[in-house]
Scaffold this motif. Structure first.
Motif, short mmCIF file in Angstrom:
data_model
loop_
_atom_site.label_atom_id
_atom_site.label_comp_id
_atom_site.label_asym_id
_atom_site.label_seq_id
_atom_site.Cartn_x
_atom_site.Cartn_y
_atom_site.Cartn_z
N SER A 70 0.85 -1.18 0.00
CA SER A 70 0.00 0.00 0.00
C SER A 70 0.89 1.24 0.00
CB SER A 70 -0.93 0.01 1.21
OG SER A 70 -0.20 0.03 2.42
N ARG A 71 0.29 2.37 -0.32
CA ARG A 71 1.06 3.60 -0.33
C ARG A 71 0.19 4.75 0.18
NH1 ARG A 71 2.55 4.35 -6.58
NH2 ARG A 71 3.66 6.19 -5.78
N ASP A 72 0.87 5.71 0.79
CA ASP A 72 0.22 6.92 1.28
C ASP A 72 0.85 8.09 0.53
OD1 ASP A 72 -0.51 9.25 2.70
OD2 ASP A 72 -0.70 8.13 4.56
N HIS A 73 0.12 8.63 -0.44
CA HIS A 73 0.68 9.70 -1.27
C HIS A 73 1.00 10.94 -0.45
CE1 HIS A 73 0.33 7.70 -5.09
NE2 HIS A 73 -0.95 7.41 -4.88
N ALA A 74 0.15 11.24 0.52
CA ALA A 74 0.36 12.44 1.33
C ALA A 74 1.66 12.36 2.12
CB ALA A 74 -0.82 12.64 2.28
N LYS A 75 2.01 11.14 2.53
CA LYS A 75 3.24 10.95 3.32
C LYS A 75 4.41 10.50 2.45
CE LYS A 75 0.86 9.75 7.62
NZ LYS A 75 0.71 8.73 8.69
N ASN A 76 4.16 10.31 1.15
CA ASN A 76 5.22 9.83 0.26
C ASN A 76 5.84 8.54 0.81
OD1 ASN A 76 5.66 10.97 -2.24
ND2 ASN A 76 7.50 12.09 -1.65
N THR A 77 4.99 7.64 1.27
CA THR A 77 5.46 6.44 1.95
C THR A 77 4.82 5.20 1.34
OG1 THR A 77 5.82 7.65 4.01
CG2 THR A 77 5.68 5.25 4.16
N LEU A 78 5.64 4.17 1.19
CA LEU A 78 5.21 2.86 0.70
C LEU A 78 5.26 1.88 1.86
CD1 LEU A 78 4.63 1.08 -1.92
CD2 LEU A 78 7.09 0.59 -1.85
N TYR A 79 4.30 0.96 1.90
CA TYR A 79 4.24 -0.02 2.98
C TYR A 79 4.20 -1.44 2.42
CZ TYR A 79 2.73 4.09 5.61
OH TYR A 79 2.65 5.33 6.16
N LEU A 80 4.66 -2.38 3.24
CA LEU A 80 4.50 -3.79 2.94
C LEU A 80 4.07 -4.49 4.23
CD1 LEU A 80 4.79 -6.13 0.90
CD2 LEU A 80 7.11 -6.48 1.77
N GLN A 81 2.81 -4.89 4.27
CA GLN A 81 2.29 -5.65 5.41
C GLN A 81 2.52 -7.13 5.12
OE1 GLN A 81 0.87 -4.61 8.41
NE2 GLN A 81 1.02 -6.80 8.93
N MET A 82 3.26 -7.79 5.99
CA MET A 82 3.61 -9.18 5.80
C MET A 82 2.99 -10.01 6.92
SD MET A 82 7.60 -8.82 4.63
CE MET A 82 8.14 -8.20 6.21
N ASN A 83 2.11 -10.91 6.56
CA ASN A 83 1.44 -11.79 7.52
C ASN A 83 1.81 -13.24 7.23
OD1 ASN A 83 0.08 -9.53 8.61
ND2 ASN A 83 -1.60 -9.77 7.16
N SER A 84 1.56 -14.09 8.20
CA SER A 84 1.84 -15.53 8.05
C SER A 84 3.24 -15.77 7.51
CB SER A 84 0.80 -16.18 7.12
OG SER A 84 -0.50 -15.98 7.61
N LEU A 85 4.20 -15.12 8.10
CA LEU A 85 5.57 -15.20 7.60
C LEU A 85 6.14 -16.60 7.73
CD1 LEU A 85 6.80 -11.77 8.91
CD2 LEU A 85 7.04 -12.55 6.56
N LYS A 86 6.97 -16.95 6.77
CA LYS A 86 7.61 -18.26 6.71
C LYS A 86 9.13 -18.08 6.74
CE LYS A 86 3.92 -19.86 3.62
NZ LYS A 86 3.61 -20.46 2.30
N PRO A 87 9.86 -19.09 7.17
CA PRO A 87 11.33 -18.99 7.16
C PRO A 87 11.88 -18.63 5.78
CG PRO A 87 10.67 -20.84 8.49
CD PRO A 87 9.41 -20.32 7.83
N GLU A 88 11.23 -19.08 4.72
CA GLU A 88 11.70 -18.79 3.37
C GLU A 88 11.48 -17.34 2.97
OE1 GLU A 88 9.67 -21.29 4.30
OE2 GLU A 88 8.11 -21.66 2.77
N ASP A 89 10.80 -16.56 3.79
CA ASP A 89 10.66 -15.12 3.54
C ASP A 89 11.88 -14.35 4.06
OD1 ASP A 89 7.21 -15.45 4.43
OD2 ASP A 89 8.03 -15.25 2.40
N THR A 90 12.78 -15.03 4.74
CA THR A 90 13.98 -14.38 5.26
C THR A 90 14.81 -13.81 4.12
OG1 THR A 90 14.07 -15.77 7.22
CG2 THR A 90 16.14 -14.76 6.49
N ALA A 91 15.11 -12.51 4.19
CA ALA A 91 15.86 -11.83 3.15
C ALA A 91 16.06 -10.38 3.54
CB ALA A 91 15.09 -11.88 1.82
N VAL A 92 16.88 -9.69 2.76
CA VAL A 92 16.93 -8.24 2.86
C VAL A 92 15.86 -7.70 1.92
CG1 VAL A 92 18.31 -6.16 2.51
CG2 VAL A 92 19.39 -8.26 3.39
#
Length: 123
Positions: A70-92
């Motif tokens: 998602s993004r908030d144009h007013a704040k010039n900010t991008l978001y990534l909500q990550m749920n149900s995380l798995k070990p294979e999601d480990t990364a930079v």
């Protein structure tokens, strides 16, 4: 000078959640496509999800139903909500931007990058 600064990474147990943020500065990003990429050790950087100026979203198959961009144009900010995380999601995880409406997967076609934030999911 364009700057993308990620935050929100950390260590979480499998099944948990994290929310990443990317603060953009240096110009208005309203008309930019913005995306999240990740790179695990020994692997190539890959797109995770992206959103363009029209609100169209893209997700790689492995995160569909678990991650939300998602993004908030007013704040010039991008978001990534990550749920149900798995070990294979480990990364930079990296934030990226490109001054076009189309979302593309090759990293070379994204113009601006953040420094990355580490996400580690323990089993």
């Amino acid at each position: 000078q364009v700057q993308l600064v990620e935050s929100g990474g950390g260590l979480v147990q499998a099944g948990g959640s994290l929310r990443l943020s990317c603060a953009a500065s240096g110009r208005t990003f309203v008309n930019y496509a913005m995306g999240w990429f990740r790179q695990a050790p020994g692997k190539e950087r890959e797109i995770v999800g992206a959103i363009n100026s029209l609100g169209t979203m893209y997700y790689t198959d492995s995160v569909k139903g678990r991650f939300t961009v998602s993004r908030d144009h007013a704040k010039n900010t991008l978001y990534l909500q990550m749920n149900s995380l798995k070990p294979e999601d480990t990364a930079v995880y990296y934030c990226a931007a490109r001054p076009l409406v189309t979302i593309v997967t090759p990293t070379i076609q994204w113009n601006f990058w953040g420094q990355g934030t580490q996400v580690t999911v323990s089993s």
